[in-house]
Design a protein around this motif. Structure first.
Motif, mmCIF file in Angstrom:
data_model
loop_
_atom_site.group_PDB
_atom_site.id
_atom_site.type_symbol
_atom_site.label_atom_id
_atom_site.label_comp_id
_atom_site.label_asym_id
_atom_site.label_seq_id
_atom_site.Cartn_x
_atom_site.Cartn_y
_atom_site.Cartn_z
ATOM 1 N N SER A 122 43.806 -23.003 36.352
ATOM 2 C CA SER A 122 43.568 -23.848 35.392
ATOM 3 C C SER A 122 42.430 -25.027 35.366
ATOM 4 O O SER A 122 41.647 -25.262 34.605
ATOM 5 C CB SER A 122 44.752 -24.629 34.721
ATOM 6 N N TYR A 123 42.530 -25.407 36.698
ATOM 7 C CA TYR A 123 41.590 -26.699 36.817
ATOM 8 C C TYR A 123 40.962 -26.569 38.525
ATOM 9 O O TYR A 123 39.917 -27.502 38.811
ATOM 10 C CB TYR A 123 42.326 -28.125 36.899
ATOM 11 N N TRP A 167 36.915 -32.289 28.166
ATOM 12 C CA TRP A 167 36.911 -31.293 28.981
ATOM 13 C C TRP A 167 37.923 -30.316 28.514
ATOM 14 O O TRP A 167 39.232 -30.337 28.856
ATOM 15 C CB TRP A 167 37.374 -31.691 30.307
ATOM 16 N N LEU A 168 37.746 -29.284 27.692
ATOM 17 C CA LEU A 168 38.615 -28.269 27.248
ATOM 18 C C LEU A 168 38.112 -26.805 27.506
ATOM 19 O O LEU A 168 36.881 -26.501 27.014
ATOM 20 C CB LEU A 168 38.606 -28.357 25.705
ATOM 21 N N ILE A 228 32.109 -31.472 23.391
ATOM 22 C CA ILE A 228 33.277 -30.861 23.954
ATOM 23 C C ILE A 228 32.730 -29.613 25.002
ATOM 24 O O ILE A 228 31.980 -28.727 24.353
ATOM 25 C CB ILE A 228 34.079 -29.987 22.719
ATOM 26 N N LEU A 229 32.942 -29.595 26.065
ATOM 27 C CA LEU A 229 32.738 -28.663 27.034
ATOM 28 C C LEU A 229 33.624 -28.103 28.111
ATOM 29 O O LEU A 229 34.742 -28.935 28.049
ATOM 30 C CB LEU A 229 31.589 -29.180 28.088
ATOM 31 N N ASP A 230 33.520 -26.966 28.345
ATOM 32 C CA ASP A 230 34.486 -26.287 29.279
ATOM 33 C C ASP A 230 34.464 -27.271 30.596
ATOM 34 O O ASP A 230 33.551 -27.902 30.835
ATOM 35 C CB ASP A 230 34.319 -24.797 29.700
ATOM 36 N N THR A 248 40.024 -36.049 29.027
ATOM 37 C CA THR A 248 40.752 -34.957 29.641
ATOM 38 C C THR A 248 42.222 -34.851 29.160
ATOM 39 O O THR A 248 42.955 -35.889 28.710
ATOM 40 C CB THR A 248 40.700 -34.989 30.973
ATOM 41 N N GLY A 249 42.874 -33.821 29.422
ATOM 42 C CA GLY A 249 44.105 -33.568 29.252
ATOM 43 C C GLY A 249 44.965 -34.290 30.414
ATOM 44 O O GLY A 249 44.440 -34.973 31.429
#
Length: 748
Positions: free
Chosen positions: A383-384, A495-496, A526-528, A550-551
């Motif tokens: 995921s990260y 950051w999505l 919105i960027l990955d 961010t999340g």
């Protein structure tokens, strides 16, 4: 939740609640809090305390102490709430058991932790302890989203006094290994619940048996994002075997990077897989013997080694572990002088501290000989992981970042109301049998009862979890990002990841709620996460700031990663949590280094913990008090404290690394002197100036004596009377050894 003044009558809620926590922050509080109380009392600002330590939470769980955490959680709904939250132990199971043992030795009638509860009573005990384990504090207190940034004084100091940065080579073998399928990222499903209601989580067995209820009832709110995902145990084991082989072939250190403290169900299970993958022959041969003795891979190698003396096969198992250690890849060491490997203790494996430290050191970690070498950084869930790999690639191509010139990457983090993964503990399960896990409507939600919202086809041993993010929290997060972009003029980047189901859902909501905001003239994107990392690094190398939005987990990672590169430590960050009902929560930095600081204090009477985060948080808390109470003197205190903190940094009065220098207590003495001088010299409040003029004179007159007294005690072992619950008198004697300073502070 009580004030520390003994025998005082019940009073209104204090203006500021200062939390009593664990380890180094708790010890530092015993030195700093008397100073804070003395100074604030002069401005009619009351300071009380709340015990949210691991020991305090354990005792409260069994009715042996007041439940300060629950009371503090209720207080977060008060618009006047002003809470200073210090780092606390997010207890792994070995830490929890150690704390229970210490409290029992002190005479508290506590039950043992039942590893395999067999009765209803044992299950209730296990449930009570599990509620204390891991990240039990943050979800209760974080009733708002996060605004974390490096204060100007800290950033200016880092530029004029740059911390060391290891050199990067383009030929570095350091890289990240992560799963490319069947992990949490790839298996994720996401849905938005239209209306409030309840759902059930159940396992429908593949053999056609009756469904097994994993979570009887889970409340959901209107517009809430609910996710379901799992990590395949089979795929995880295959990945770990490949990683071990790759590290051995590349002759680099094998290091695993998880967060078994915050992700208190999933990551200890993953950690157990890592330990078993490193010692496959031992566990194939002796796994049943170890399990029967209660020696679990999830608790780490240290726990297993400590229990072997009691087993008839103990020496054979020890020899087998030793042989596999010698034959396998070289392990990263947490403490090479004490033989503590990366696999010894799950709570030593803290990704947001370990990965930035490795990057700052030029991509190197410690080996068994006390040397540094390249590493294969194993981050199982993808995921990260790409964020860290992007930083490594950037450093290989462009060299180490330069703290003298680099820009900042502040963060706006979605964390309110147990958002996302850090709120998943009560919805994470080790799957007992093959089948399908379903999230099923039981009432409300705008859909018929029995509707399957989410489903996952799983196998026995898989790790399944559900996460939630409430609509109100997401709206507040988007608004806070706009506020910070407007206040700073910096671009704000969400950051999505479009490859993740949850992030796709959140991105659609972000776009919807941004339309309700005034974004005129703002740069909001919105960027990955990988693209966002690359953009942030590119701008940082040009000296430009970029807000990362961010999340919850990336909030935690980014607020360590970038500060450690920018200013040397995340403990120097200002962390403000504007509570959604109007109150303020002020957090004081990272506690990952706290255990080694306590160890040094016990051995040498020297506490290296830096309380800078407490100074920064207190100033912001005082401003909040002024705002909600109308007490202008609180603002005067805050401004003077900020000026004193700036002087402390520029004069290099922060704790030194070695004996003979200023430690935590010496730093507090300097702060008291500088703060008193600023208050005496300010012109906004004549009464405060008159009150502190003699205090500043007294502190100045005895300063050399105070510092000499604080240095004189160094170099000898000390006794605290407990690790998780120190004896108050012993701890105070250790942390307040200067009679000259105490006399002035206590007179305030």
């Amino acid at each position: 939740m009580t004030d520390q003044n003994a025998n005082s009558a019940p009073a209104a809620t204090p203006d500021i609640i200062y939390t009593l926590t664990d380890e180094a922050p708790m010890l530092a509080t015993r030195s700093l809090l008397p100073i804070i109380k003395g100074f604030t009392r002069a401005a009619d600002v009351s300071v009380g305390t709340a015990d949210i330590s691991l020991a305090g939470r354990i005792l409260a769980a069994f009715g042996l102490a007041d439940d300060d955490l629950a009371r503090l959680g209720a207080l977060t709904q008060d618009p006047a709430a002003t809470i200073i939250k210090l780092p606390n132990v997010s207890a792994s199971l070995p830490q929890l058991k150690a704390a229970i043992a210490e409290l029992r030795e002190k005479g508290y009638e506590l039950p043992d932790y039942p590893d395999e509860p067999a009765t209803d009573a044992e299950r209730q005990v296990r449930e009570a302890y599990d509620a204390v384990k891991g990240s039990a504090v943050n979800p209760v207190l974080r009733e708002g989203n996060s605004d974390r940034r490096a204060p100007q004084a800290v950033k200016a100091y880092a530029r004029t006094h740059p911390h060391s940065m290891g050199a990067w080579s383009p030929d570095s073998k350091t890289r990240v290994a992560t799963m490319d399928a069947d992990d949490f990222r790839h298996n994720e499903r996401s849905v938005v619940v239209p209306e409030a209601g309840t759902v059930q989580i159940r396992l429908v067995p593949a053999d056609g048996g009756e469904p097994v209820v994993l979570r009887e009832e889970l409340p959901v709110t209107a517009g809430e994002v609910v996710d379901a995902t799992f990590m395949s145990a089979r795929a995880l084991d295959e990945f770990l075997a490949r990683a071990n082989t790759a590290a051995k072939a590349d002759d680099v250190l094998l290091s695993v990077h998880l967060k078994a403290t915050m992700m208190k169900v999933s990551d200890p299970l993953i950690f157990g897989h890592v330990v078993r993958a490193f010692f496959p022959r031992t566990f194939n041969t002796y796994g049943e013997v170890l399990a029967a003795a209660g020696l679990r891979a999830e608790d780490g190698l240290a726990s297993i080694l400590a229990g072997l003396d009691d087993l008839p096969e103990g020496e054979r198992i020890r020899a087998s572990l030793r042989e596999e250690m010698a034959a396998g890849p070289r392990l990263n060491m947490v403490d090479s002088t004490r033989g503590i490997t990366n696999l010894h203790v799950p709570s030593d494996v803290i990704i947001d501290a370990s990965m930035p430290a490795m990057i700052r050191a030029g991509g190197k970690l410690w080996d068994a000989d006390g040397s540094m070498d390249d590493t294969l950084a194993v981050i199982p869930d993808s995921s990260y992981a790409g964020v860290y790999e992007a930083v490594i690639e950037d450093c290989k191509a462009n060299g180490a970042l330069d703290p003298r010139t680099m820009g900042s990457v502040p963060n706006v983090g979605l964390m309110a109301r147990k958002a996302e993964e850090y709120g998943s503990h009560d919805k994470t399960f080790l799957i007992p049998a093959d089948g399908t896990v379903e999230v099923v409507v039981t009432a409300g939600t705008g859909q018929p009862a029995g509707t399957v919202l989410l489903s996952s086809a799983v196998e026995a041993g898989d790790i399944w979890r559900a996460c939630q993010a409430q609509d109100a929290a997401i709206r507040d997060w988007v608004h806070l990002a706009v506020v910070r972009a407007r206040a700073t003029g910096a671009p704000a980047v969400f950051w999505l990841d479009p490859e993740r189901a949850h992030d796709r859902t959140i991105a659609s909501l972000v776009e919807r709620y941004l339309a309700d905001e005034d974004t005129t003239g703002l740069d909001i994107r919105i960027l990955d996460p990988v693209a966002a990392t690359r953009l942030s690094l590119e701008r940082a190398r040009r000296g430009e700031d970029t807000i990362s939005v961010t999340g919850n987990v990336l909030r935690d990672y980014n607020t360590d990663l970038f500060p450690i590169l920018e200013v040397g430590t995340s403990a120097k960050m200002l962390s403000v949590v504007p509570l959604m009902n109007g109150g303020g929560l002020y957090e004081t930095g990272a506690g990952g280094s706290a255990p080694k600081h306590v160890r040094q204090l016990l051995e040498e009477d020297y506490l290296r913990w830096d309380s800078l985060g407490e100074f920064l948080a207190l100033a912001e808390a005082l401003r909040h008090v002024a705002q909600v109470s109308g007490n202008a003197r609180a603002t005067v205190l805050a401004d003077a404290l900020d000026a004193a903190t700036t002087t402390l940094l520029q004069e290099e009065r922060s704790p030194a690394r070695r004996l003979g220098g200023i430690d935590n207590r010496g730093s507090h003495a300097w702060l008291a002197l500088y703060w008193a001088r600023e208050l005496a010299e300010q012109t906004a409040d004549a009464d405060l100036a008159a009150r502190f003029a003699p205090v500043a004179e007294q502190l100045g007159a005895v300063n050399e004596q105070v510092q000499a007294e604080l240095v004189a005690v160094q170099g000898h072992p000390v006794e605290l009377g407990g690790y998780y619950l120190p004896d108050p008198a012993l701890a105070d004697a250790v942390m307040r050894p200067s009679a000259a300073l105490n006399a002035i502070v206590d007179a305030l």
